[in-house]
Design an enzyme around this catalytic site. Sequence first.
Site, PDB file in Angstrom:
ATOM      1  N   LYS A  89     -43.171  19.690   2.490  1.00  0.00           N
ATOM      2  CA  LYS A  89     -42.363  19.253   3.633  1.00  0.00           C
ATOM      3  C   LYS A  89     -41.432  20.401   3.954  1.00  0.00           C
ATOM      4  O   LYS A  89     -41.327  21.360   3.181  1.00  0.00           O
ATOM      5  CB  LYS A  89     -41.568  17.992   3.288  1.00  0.00           C
ATOM      6  CG  LYS A  89     -40.791  18.109   1.962  1.00  0.00           C
ATOM      7  CD  LYS A  89     -40.063  16.820   1.601  1.00  0.00           C
ATOM      8  CE  LYS A  89     -40.945  15.774   0.988  1.00  0.00           C
ATOM      9  NZ  LYS A  89     -40.887  14.478   1.665  1.00  0.00           N
ATOM     10  N   ARG A  90     -40.739  20.328   5.111  1.00  0.00           N
ATOM     11  CA  ARG A  90     -39.747  21.359   5.402  1.00  0.00           C
ATOM     12  C   ARG A  90     -38.745  21.464   4.255  1.00  0.00           C
ATOM     13  O   ARG A  90     -38.434  20.464   3.595  1.00  0.00           O
ATOM     14  CB  ARG A  90     -39.047  21.051   6.721  1.00  0.00           C
ATOM     15  CG  ARG A  90     -39.915  21.299   7.939  1.00  0.00           C
ATOM     16  CD  ARG A  90     -40.359  22.749   8.015  1.00  0.00           C
ATOM     17  NE  ARG A  90     -39.257  23.593   8.378  1.00  0.00           N
ATOM     18  CZ  ARG A  90     -39.031  24.056   9.600  1.00  0.00           C
ATOM     19  NH1 ARG A  90     -39.872  23.802  10.582  1.00  0.00           N
ATOM     20  NH2 ARG A  90     -37.983  24.800   9.860  1.00  0.00           N
ATOM     21  N   THR A 135     -43.280  10.909   6.809  1.00  0.00           N
ATOM     22  CA  THR A 135     -44.650  10.533   7.184  1.00  0.00           C
ATOM     23  C   THR A 135     -45.643  11.140   6.195  1.00  0.00           C
ATOM     24  O   THR A 135     -46.735  10.594   6.009  1.00  0.00           O
ATOM     25  CB  THR A 135     -44.982  11.003   8.612  1.00  0.00           C
ATOM     26  OG1 THR A 135     -44.529  12.346   8.782  1.00  0.00           O
ATOM     27  CG2 THR A 135     -44.337  10.099   9.646  1.00  0.00           C
TER      28      THR A 135
HETATM   29  C1  JN2 Z   1     -37.310  15.546  12.789  1.00  0.00           C
HETATM   30  C2  JN2 Z   1     -35.190  15.233  14.049  1.00  0.00           C
HETATM   31  C3  JN2 Z   1     -36.249  16.043  13.693  1.00  0.00           C
HETATM   32  C4  JN2 Z   1     -35.367  19.191  15.606  1.00  0.00           C
HETATM   33  C5  JN2 Z   1     -36.325  17.346  14.207  1.00  0.00           C
HETATM   34  C6  JN2 Z   1     -34.224  21.149  16.450  1.00  0.00           C
HETATM   35  C7  JN2 Z   1     -34.196  19.861  15.924  1.00  0.00           C
HETATM   36  C8  JN2 Z   1     -35.327  17.817  15.056  1.00  0.00           C
HETATM   37  C9  JN2 Z   1     -34.271  16.999  15.400  1.00  0.00           C
HETATM   38  C10 JN2 Z   1     -36.579  19.814  15.841  1.00  0.00           C
HETATM   39  C11 JN2 Z   1     -35.444  21.748  16.663  1.00  0.00           C
HETATM   40  C12 JN2 Z   1     -36.612  21.092  16.371  1.00  0.00           C
HETATM   41  C13 JN2 Z   1     -34.210  15.719  14.908  1.00  0.00           C
HETATM   42  O1  JN2 Z   1     -36.698  13.927   9.382  1.00  0.00           O
HETATM   43  C14 JN2 Z   1     -37.438  13.019  10.193  1.00  0.00           C
HETATM   44  C15 JN2 Z   1     -38.494  12.337   9.367  1.00  0.00           C
HETATM   45  O2  JN2 Z   1     -37.881  11.540   8.379  1.00  0.00           O
HETATM   46  C16 JN2 Z   1     -39.364  11.474  10.264  1.00  0.00           C
HETATM   47  O3  JN2 Z   1     -40.453  10.944   9.519  1.00  0.00           O
HETATM   48  C17 JN2 Z   1     -39.927  12.301  11.409  1.00  0.00           C
HETATM   49  C18 JN2 Z   1     -40.736  11.464  12.384  1.00  0.00           C
HETATM   50  O4  JN2 Z   1     -40.000  10.374  12.817  1.00  0.00           O
HETATM   51  O5  JN2 Z   1     -38.872  12.902  12.128  1.00  0.00           O
HETATM   52  C19 JN2 Z   1     -38.110  13.784  11.320  1.00  0.00           C
HETATM   53  N1  JN2 Z   1     -37.099  14.374  12.167  1.00  0.00           N
HETATM   54  F1  JN2 Z   1     -35.476  23.002  17.195  1.00  0.00           F
HETATM   55  O6  JN2 Z   1     -38.336  16.170  12.636  1.00  0.00           O
END
Ligand code: JN2
Length: 831
Positions: free
Chosen positions: A563-564, A671
């Site tokens: 994961k990230r 997920t």
């Molecule tokens: C995300 C949420 C998420 C983001 C990514 C700047 C911000 C960003 C912002 C992306 C960027 C690119 C807000 O962490 C959750 C997981 O727990 C969840 O399963 C998935 C799907 O709902 O969303 C993640 N959130 F430049 O990726």
Amino acid sequence: MSRRKSTIFRPDLDDIPALGMDAASIAGDVKRYFSHTLGRHRDSSGRYAYASLVMALRDRLVERWRNTRMAYDEANSKKAFYLSLEFLMGRALGNSLLNLGLEEQATDALQNLGTALEEVSESERDAGLGNGGLGRLAACFLDSCATLQIPVMGYGLRYEYGMFRQEIDNGFQVEAPDHWLRDGNPWEIERPEYSQRVKFGGRSEFYRDQEGDLKARWVDTLDVLAVPYDVPVPGYRNGTVNTLRLWKAAATDEFDLDEFNRGDYADAVAMKNAAEHITMVLYPNDASENGKELRLKQQYFLASASLQDAIRQWLRRHEGCDGFADKNCFQLNDTHPTCAVAELMRLLLDEHGLEWDEAWEITSRSMAYTNHTLLPEALEKWPVRMFRTLLPRLLDIILEINARFLEQVSLRWPGDTDRLRRMSIIEEGDEAQVRMAYLAVVASSSVNGVAELHSQLLTQHLFRDFHDLWPEKFNNKTNGVTPRRWLQWSNPGLAALIDEAIGEGWKKDLAELRKLEPLADDAAFRARWREVKQDNKLRLAALVEADAHVCFDTDALFDVQVKRIHEYKRQLLNILHVIHLYDRIKRGDVRNWVPRCVLIGGKAAPGYAMAKQIIKLANNVAHVVNGDPDVDGRLKMAFLPDYRVTAMEVICAGAELSEQISTAGKEASGTGNMKFMMNGAITIGTLDGANIEIREEAGADNFFLFGLSAEEVEKRRAGYDPRAVIAGDPELARVMDLLAAGHFNRFEPGLFDDVIRALTDHGDYWMVLADFRGYVEAQQRAAEAYRDPERWTRMSILNTAASGKFSSDRTIAEYNREIWKLPVVPPKPSK
Ligand code: JN2
């Protein structure tokens, strides 16, 4: 220049015979594309074989695409648009073959032409147009929408450079550009005829129209052209092909001309470049905001092009905008496309002549917002000043929305100025900012979180005041993943075994996997289940060997966290556990030892120093552990570089223990946890995100639970003393001592000081040490369960059997039933 009278070229396409779906027809087409279209007679790279096969498949997709569009047109039904800055699609070839039901035919066709499908498939680059969870969710949702045959279109950006490639150099992450379009993209069809103009800069001008009404227009703008590229999204063996429409930024013609006429050719080309920069690169900051102007440009560019396109589609069949909200719905994937709110208002007011109340009625009825995080650093705020220069007309509209909204709040809570300040879409301060999440909530008829706990926390904290005002807006939609890619495609061995045991119904109704439950008690079935897992572990071991140069023994427990990289996901806790196991081995505490291979993978945002140090630490610990002869096969550790969709297809099938160990309350859903569960891995996890629902479905006995709950985390913060935790746990103290003594950075002094200090001196915000003992014990329970293969296999089968809830088909059916309300529209079958 004389122009001939233009005619519409509209030949009768109905008499084109349907293309053959047999191996011979496909082979014939592949050959013709190879020789006549690509002009090749040999190919040692596999690239041209790949491109020829894709073109042959694309023809078959295009037939169904047209049938689908005609069926949607005829039904004239409501449509939904999924607006997302990210679509993490991965590879398309295998998925298209699977969904079209052409896997065998394509395999045979290529074999007859003297090559192998698997080899040819390796030529495809991942479409990495996303960071992680949020982007991959959008891709799974598209698959489910097409499979459920509902009229949903994805709108996104066609980034020239997707998610960076991660290389590991001496244990450090190094980013390399992902120029994924370099060799061309045979899956996309450019549709310049549907290009849209998007405005930037300039100013608002107010004037009186013929009726004497005050109107506004946005003038003196610099316009950028949005050119759509359509990607087909096939449903699972049902004839439906939906569309993902990706916008590319291009310079307008007059842009060039103006500058050109001033004799400034170089400037003209430079301006053209500036326009095209908008869709040049995906921002790689998973879940953290950095307020860059170009990012806001991307967001508005997507919102404006998509809304204009949706309105264009609507006006083909309707006079005016009456009824628009009954037939159109926009789902906002987090706040990133939230400019769409103000942009729809602008288009309705300024371009289509509606009054404010009519425009607001349409906008607020057609918008729906999904939140994907509670982390404060991810909540988008844009400086008002930036809006004023870049999108002045949108700022007017946002301020008006806010004024009318605050009026409503003060009617409901007279005199409550603190509430007004808290709820305002504009955050006052040294630098006034637009709170995008509040704008999304105010303008949407539905606001949802992505797992039960997350949705609950949203209404109790971030959106508490809004929940007081509009409780009916708030709802939950627990995430899901597509079982086609994440079980059927990634794990053909297990899929075949399941088919044999319970039939094929699970592919369209994953709840049917429950029929596997009785087989958990069948020893012969368990043996076959183990054989499949063993095969998949071999494939995973080969990937680890090739990319991480570490040799995994397939008899060991495969313990995986991919994961990230983020502090809240606590890869550090995993690493501390590895150090603890290493320490046990070194002191000879190895009774009943269960050999273990620990795999960690994931990208760090390039600017996230702590995450990058965690990657370096993982690599250094792996180096020490793997190189120590005393360890003697009891423990292996690898950091897998460049984790991406295509890697996960191998990883999820081969994993046995799924690490889902975030600080409770911080992971919105997760997920990856669902992909692992489907493939029979057992979760070791906290009560966070969808883990809670995974445990509910699998049963507490089939889940290794540990750690503080979300509530306990918040209570524990007051008076939390990480040093006292270390002092009270001798095994943890030894781990911290090894770290502090530089055991993992012998020739790199001080390298991990920041990591250590975050835990000890800076209060351990993510509660790594607070959960260490519980985690070690849960790992011990996992190891004990693994020592009994029959017991472990039983748990594994029961996890797959219980994973039906986590199909994105279920999630999408809920979005549709409760938010979009679209009919099922099957196409007429292709002749
Ligand atoms: C995300 C949420 C998420 C983001 C990514 C700047 C911000 C960003 C912002 C992306 C960027 C690119 C807000 O962490 C959750 C997981 O727990 C969840 O399963 C998935 C799907 O709902 O969303 C993640 N959130 F430049 O990726």
